[in-house]
Design a protein around this motif. Structure first.
Motif, PDB file in Angstrom:
ATOM      1  N   UNK A 155       0.785  -1.230   0.000  1.00  0.00           N
ATOM      2  CA  UNK A 155       0.000   0.000   0.000  1.00  0.00           C
ATOM      3  C   UNK A 155       0.821   1.286   0.000  1.00  0.00           C
ATOM      4  N   UNK A 156       2.078   1.251   0.400  1.00  0.00           N
ATOM      5  CA  UNK A 156       2.832   2.488   0.636  1.00  0.00           C
ATOM      6  C   UNK A 156       3.932   2.677  -0.409  1.00  0.00           C
ATOM      7  N   UNK A 157       4.212   3.959  -0.698  1.00  0.00           N
ATOM      8  CA  UNK A 157       5.232   4.336  -1.676  1.00  0.00           C
ATOM      9  C   UNK A 157       6.519   4.831  -1.032  1.00  0.00           C
ATOM     10  N   UNK A 158       6.520   4.983   0.274  1.00  0.00           N
ATOM     11  CA  UNK A 158       7.727   5.447   0.946  1.00  0.00           C
ATOM     12  C   UNK A 158       7.509   5.579   2.440  1.00  0.00           C
ATOM     13  N   UNK A 159       8.626   5.578   3.173  1.00  0.00           N
ATOM     14  CA  UNK A 159       8.608   5.732   4.631  1.00  0.00           C
ATOM     15  C   UNK A 159       9.530   6.888   4.998  1.00  0.00           C
ATOM     16  N   UNK A 160       9.013   7.839   5.762  1.00  0.00           N
ATOM     17  CA  UNK A 160       9.801   8.949   6.292  1.00  0.00           C
ATOM     18  C   UNK A 160      10.138   8.629   7.746  1.00  0.00           C
ATOM     19  N   UNK A 161      11.403   8.397   8.023  1.00  0.00           N
ATOM     20  CA  UNK A 161      11.844   8.088   9.387  1.00  0.00           C
ATOM     21  C   UNK A 161      12.429   9.359   9.991  1.00  0.00           C
ATOM     22  N   UNK A 162      11.782   9.869  11.023  1.00  0.00           N
ATOM     23  CA  UNK A 162      12.177  11.149  11.601  1.00  0.00           C
ATOM     24  C   UNK A 162      13.282  10.939  12.640  1.00  0.00           C
ATOM     25  N   UNK A 163      14.480  10.680  12.115  1.00  0.00           N
ATOM     26  CA  UNK A 163      15.636  10.361  12.937  1.00  0.00           C
ATOM     27  C   UNK A 163      16.900  10.722  12.182  1.00  0.00           C
ATOM     28  N   UNK A 164      17.977  10.837  12.923  1.00  0.00           N
ATOM     29  CA  UNK A 164      19.309  10.953  12.336  1.00  0.00           C
ATOM     30  C   UNK A 164      19.918   9.553  12.363  1.00  0.00           C
ATOM     31  N   UNK A 165      20.173   8.947  11.194  1.00  0.00           N
ATOM     32  CA  UNK A 165      20.663   7.566  11.191  1.00  0.00           C
ATOM     33  C   UNK A 165      22.029   7.403  11.844  1.00  0.00           C
ATOM     34  N   UNK A 166      22.780   8.495  12.001  1.00  0.00           N
ATOM     35  CA  UNK A 166      24.054   8.395  12.707  1.00  0.00           C
ATOM     36  C   UNK A 166      23.859   8.232  14.209  1.00  0.00           C
ATOM     37  N   UNK A 167      22.641   8.500  14.684  1.00  0.00           N
ATOM     38  CA  UNK A 167      22.340   8.332  16.104  1.00  0.00           C
ATOM     39  C   UNK A 167      21.480   7.093  16.332  1.00  0.00           C
TER      40      UNK A 167
END
Length: 386
Positions: A155-167
């Motif tokens: 169902x979804x076209x993308x995921x927005x992860x509200x994070x800094x991946x370095x942390x």
């Protein structure tokens, strides 16, 4: 470009504030924001059209959902009809859904029909999931991740992860990130900062004294406050004898009136304390203070970092989310983690005094523009929509 944004908060109000920050960053585009939680007395961004569904909340034991007003089954039916009618009328280019399917499982009842309706359109909207950095732990993690992928991938076209991946990366609490079929974008943290340039300007605008020490105390939405705000009040009273300061305490919009009045009564033992319910200018208060003592929710934590303020934070103990984030951020030097034992008033007074007297170094590098980065991704995805 037409954007429909769905957000459901059931206990605290951080999800709502994070959603509003993203919508504000999308200006001058108009965003239709659909909410399903209890009313919160805050002004919406100028570019937002707010659609409030009949409210549903979580019970105090996290066991089931309840209708805020009326009978639950009728509330569900009203919500389902309202959501589908709005979607058909608006015909959005982008459908942004906060948390689901990584959370809010019970709301699949109204969201799966919405996603099916979108799929039947000749030109479906681009569908995005907006999710924070850390997911709440599950009793059966494998079953949970299988269910998430079963809803996410079709169902979804993308995921927005509200994070800094370095942390903190999503796979810290969701092991099957590699099995997600759509793109996963790390936006950085959504960190609402102050509206004013510096502490002096914030104090002047808020009517606070230009000099002297200010301690800010808060407990998020205020759903649970006694375990935190009572010790802070007692510690501030003790601390006032050796380190004069002004105490500003916000109980939160969900705090029972009797709890706020009880804290107001106790504040009379402090030479300069105010107890208030809520402020829409919380980040400006963070900027104005010398020390913030609070719960460790996502939004309060990011307010603190965006303002460059010193903070002591006590993680909510029901799940791992707040503790995991605070332990990761403690290494940056601006956040001190308060354990349960630290809430004994005399000990807490000592910890607060130490935090006020310590020299604060520069904030470590951290991506804190998640609202703007999210808005940029949404615009790009909509522009590329076939």
């Amino acid at each position: 470009m037409k954007i429909l944004h769905y957000t459901q908060y059931v206990f605290g109000i951080g999800h709502l504030f994070r959603s509003m920050a993203i919508d504000r960053a999308l200006a001058p585009l108009t965003v239709d924001l659909v909410t399903g939680g209890a009313d919160v007395p805050i002004p919406m961004p100028d570019n937002v059209r707010h659609h409030a569904m009949p409210a549903i909340r979580m019970d105090e034991n996290y066991g089931s959902v309840l209708a805020v007003d009326g009978e639950l089954e009728n509330t569900w039916r009203e919500r389902e009809a309202m959501l589908l009618d709005l979607f058909r009328d608006l015909e959005p280019d982008v459908l942004l859904i906060e948390m689901f399917p990584f959370g809010r499982r019970v709301f699949a009842r109204e969201l799966l029909p919405l996603l099916e309706c979108n799929r039947r359109r000749p030109r479906p909207a681009a569908v995005l999931c907006s999710v924070r950095d850390i997911l709440v732990e599950k009793k059966d993690q494998a079953k949970f991740e299988k269910r998430v992928l079963g809803w996410l991938n079709p169902w979804f076209d993308g995921v927005l992860v509200h994070s800094d991946p370095d942390l903190i990366r999503l796979d810290l609490t969701f092991s099957r990130v590699a099995d997600i079929a759509c793109p996963v974008w790390y936006t950085g943290y959504v960190a609402e900062g102050p509206t004013l340039p510096d502490r002096a300007a914030a104090r002047e605008a808020l009517g606070l004294p230009p000099d002297g020490t200010i301690i800010l105390a808060s407990a998020g939405s205020g759903t649970i406050i006694r375990d935190l705000l009572d010790p802070i009040m007692e510690a501030a009273i003790l601390l006032g004898d050796r380190l004069p300061h002004k105490l500003i305490m916000f109980t939160g919009p969900n705090a029972p009136l009797e709890e706020r009045r009880r804290l107001e009564d106790r504040s009379r033992a402090h030479p300069d304390a105010t107890v208030q319910e809520f402020t829409p200018r919380f980040p400006d208060h963070v900027l104005a203070c010398d020390l913030s003592v609070s719960r460790g929710g996502y939004n309060t934590t990011m307010n603190l970092l965006a303002c460059g303020a010193r903070g002591l934070m006590h993680p909510y103990g029901h799940d791992r989310e707040q503790r995991m984030r605070l332990e990761a951020l403690e290494t940056l030097g601006h956040i001190g983690l308060l354990e349960d034992r630290d809430l004994e008033p005399s000990r807490l007074a000592d910890v607060m005094e130490q935090a006020l007297r310590e020299q604060r170094g520069p904030l470590g590098r951290l991506r804190l523009q998640g609202d703007n980065e999210s808005a940029d991704i949404i615009r790009r995805l909509a522009a590329a929509r076939p």
